[in-house]
Design a protein around this motif. Sequence first.
Motif, PDB file in Angstrom:
ATOM      1  N   MET A  51      -4.396  -0.493  -1.792  1.00 23.31           N
ATOM      2  CA  MET A  51      -4.149  -1.764  -2.487  1.00 23.31           C
ATOM      3  C   MET A  51      -5.294  -2.011  -3.449  1.00 23.31           C
ATOM      4  O   MET A  51      -6.451  -2.073  -3.058  1.00 23.31           O
ATOM      5  CB  MET A  51      -4.054  -2.918  -1.472  1.00 23.31           C
ATOM      6  CG  MET A  51      -3.708  -4.254  -2.103  1.00 23.31           C
ATOM      7  SD  MET A  51      -1.998  -4.277  -2.671  1.00 23.31           S
ATOM      8  CE  MET A  51      -1.916  -5.862  -3.498  1.00 23.31           C
ATOM      9  N   LYS A  94      -0.051  -2.098  -5.390  1.00 20.96           N
ATOM     10  CA  LYS A  94       0.115  -1.229  -4.240  1.00 20.96           C
ATOM     11  C   LYS A  94       0.416   0.192  -4.683  1.00 20.96           C
ATOM     12  O   LYS A  94       1.213   0.412  -5.583  1.00 20.96           O
ATOM     13  CB  LYS A  94       1.241  -1.733  -3.333  1.00 20.96           C
ATOM     14  CG  LYS A  94       0.980  -3.089  -2.704  1.00 20.96           C
ATOM     15  CD  LYS A  94       2.148  -3.522  -1.846  1.00 20.96           C
ATOM     16  CE  LYS A  94       1.896  -4.885  -1.198  1.00 20.96           C
ATOM     17  NZ  LYS A  94       3.046  -5.332  -0.380  1.00 20.96           N
ATOM     18  N   LYS A 108      -1.286   4.004   2.547  1.00 21.81           N
ATOM     19  CA  LYS A 108      -1.159   3.029   1.472  1.00 21.81           C
ATOM     20  C   LYS A 108      -2.540   2.600   0.984  1.00 21.81           C
ATOM     21  O   LYS A 108      -3.510   2.636   1.720  1.00 21.81           O
ATOM     22  CB  LYS A 108      -0.383   1.803   1.951  1.00 21.81           C
ATOM     23  CG  LYS A 108       1.061   2.101   2.341  1.00 21.81           C
ATOM     24  CD  LYS A 108       1.767   0.845   2.837  1.00 21.81           C
ATOM     25  CE  LYS A 108       3.205   1.153   3.236  1.00 21.81           C
ATOM     26  NZ  LYS A 108       3.903  -0.058   3.741  1.00 21.81           N
TER      27      LYS A 108
END
Length: 775
Positions: free
Chosen positions: A629, A600, A627
């Motif tokens: 990933m 992450k 964010k």
Amino acid sequence: MIIWASVQKTDWGGARVDGGSPVRRLRDDNSDWCGGRGGREKWTDSRVTLSAAPPSYFRGFTLIALKENREGDKEEDHAGTFQIIDEEETQFMSNCPVAVTESTPRRRTRIQVFWVAPPAGTGCVILKASIVQKRIIYFQDEGSLTKKLCEQDSTFDGVTDKPILDCCACGTAKYRLTFYGNWSEKTHPKDYPRRANHWSAIIGGSHSKNYVLWEYGGYASEGVKQVAELGSPVKMEEEIRQQSDEVLTVIKAKAQWPAWQPLNVRAAPSAEFSVDRTRHLMSFLTMMGPSPDWNVGLSAEDLCTKECGWVQKVVQDLIPWDAGTDSGVTYESPNKPTIPQEKIRPLTSLDHPQSPFYDPEGGSITQVARVVIERIARKGEQCNIVPDNVDDIVADLAPEEKDEDDTPETCIYSNWSPWSACSSSTCDKGKRMRQRMLKAQLDLSVACPDTQDFQPCMGPGCSDEDGSTCTMSEWITWSPCSISCGMGMRSRERYVKQFPEDGSVCTLPTEETEKCTVNEECSPSSCLMTEWGEWDECSATCGMGMKKRHRMVKMSPADGSMCKAETSQAEKCMMPECHTIPCLLSPWSEWSDCSVTCGKGMRTRQRMLKSLAELGDCNEELEQVEKCMLPECPIDCELTEWSQWSECNKSCGKGHIIRTRMIQMEPQFGGAPCPETVQRKKCRIRKCLRNPSLQKLRWREARESRRSEQLREESEGEQFPGCRMRPWTAWSECTKLCGGGIQERYMTVKKRFKSSQFTSCKDKKEIRACNVHPC
């Protein structure tokens, strides 16, 4: 009894029948194709509706679709297929599967079915409906319950699929485009935006068939997108000028704020342009603001006739179309980019219940504007097959009118000053000048035109050519009188058809004015006023403000009384919402790379403030963070420290000792594997005796006996140097359901041997990762 049968087409440009009031009526509300040129579309699905106006009703019905001039006796006589929408209301007839009828006889006022149209080339189709009420059958062999649909019909001359023929006209022609905006709260009351309603600046061009500004079924260019979403014509003009070989004239006209005002208050915006044999088409568009991406306009309007002449006049009503770049459904919907971009299409009354044009009956959208294109002059030899009855051939076409407000919308100027006196007081050529002031430049990337303008001139009384050598056109129609009551002025124009043979300048007047009287019965107390002046600038730079305009008394009342007409007017004005002008922003940059190479992380994107900071504060965010990933990071094997070395396994001679370590974390996601967990090395206590005595032999046998007993005891459990361990416990539950938790298990000491000298003989604990998948 009043029955309507309506056909709502989704993608087919069929005929439109205007609403009337017959006893039985089949109405075709085709609101999917509108605006621009006529043409054909392929047949596609349609929705067919039978409805009765209360208090009328019907109990049963039958609906069929037949090819034209067919009786329906054979299967091939029928065209297309019906699809059931509501099985509780409609079903296929058992003895005639191509027809639709009611499921149960009962009172009803409305039913709907889908009709899948036949392949292109089928020809015209007749939709027939019959209804049943109180055991009376109403057949629709004629009139209201019969509808004829043909592929070549075009309700609105708006589909741009029709092939454009080569032009055979000669010379050139000059036209004037006038745009009349009819979009107002009176004509379109639903959710009408009272603040900031406007038409953007008109942008377009006269062009050849090799260039397409916009068309139905095509995708909007970046220029069209900026007009549709922002009302900015800058990029569109740049695109048009890049096609210089295909474009003859760039068409531009002023924006309109507000969208509608009476013509006696504000003249309709207009622009002049020329066409020739290769560039005989004209296209334009203007944004309907505020809106997501809605516009009106014409696409590839052909001004060349099949008789090799030039069209005299075109009058076209317009309804809005969607540019396919924003998915908003109301005038002031927030920005919602359409991804992927969709094709340009006309708006319909069934697009969305929240749409300001929504009509559950699928009726036509009321036109929002009208454009009039009128020929004002022709030049050069003409080759009409059919003689033209308008004498407008001139020796030369005057250049297209230059719009004083023809500047990018990001450049804010004052009005032009009056022209200065000519620099020459003799018959030598001189110049005269006018100026304006640049107040603000909202987008530094868009250049603003000059603030000075020059024109050639000569001193007074310098032209003495004989005007009789000029050949002039007929005078065109007088303009409207300058006032609405009493005596005013009107003007008219004409053009030079042939210049003097000696090459001298033609001095015959091309414009004349005369007095005119409107409403001769005006009372003696009436006063003659000048025209209203231009509106002053709005008192506010953003939001709501006030603006004023003035006029003067031109002639006092004949009876000597005071003039009671107002000499000034004030009204509210709406500027762009506060804090929106300074916030002229660049597009968002691409997202940055993720901040990590696995697992992450975060990524960012930025945009820049393009307008000047001194124009005001801008609260729009300039950076966004989200964010990201990536695949899970590898986890290497983890082990405990090495234990102490064990005792030598022999009391004499050569033997070996060992040491061990435990696995604390198994490798995951491609991590490094576990190395060895046991190590051995040689040991030698002393040399064994070759002929031991009996006592020593017994001592050794006793020691070996004890050692074998010890080994037997140690084999009953986990064996470690110097102790026996209980078996491992079961793994505990994972501490997390996702995102990575841990599990534990334990091994305790069961028995320590007296001979043990190891301090590492103690309880043991193992840990491992679990539920490592992302939440």
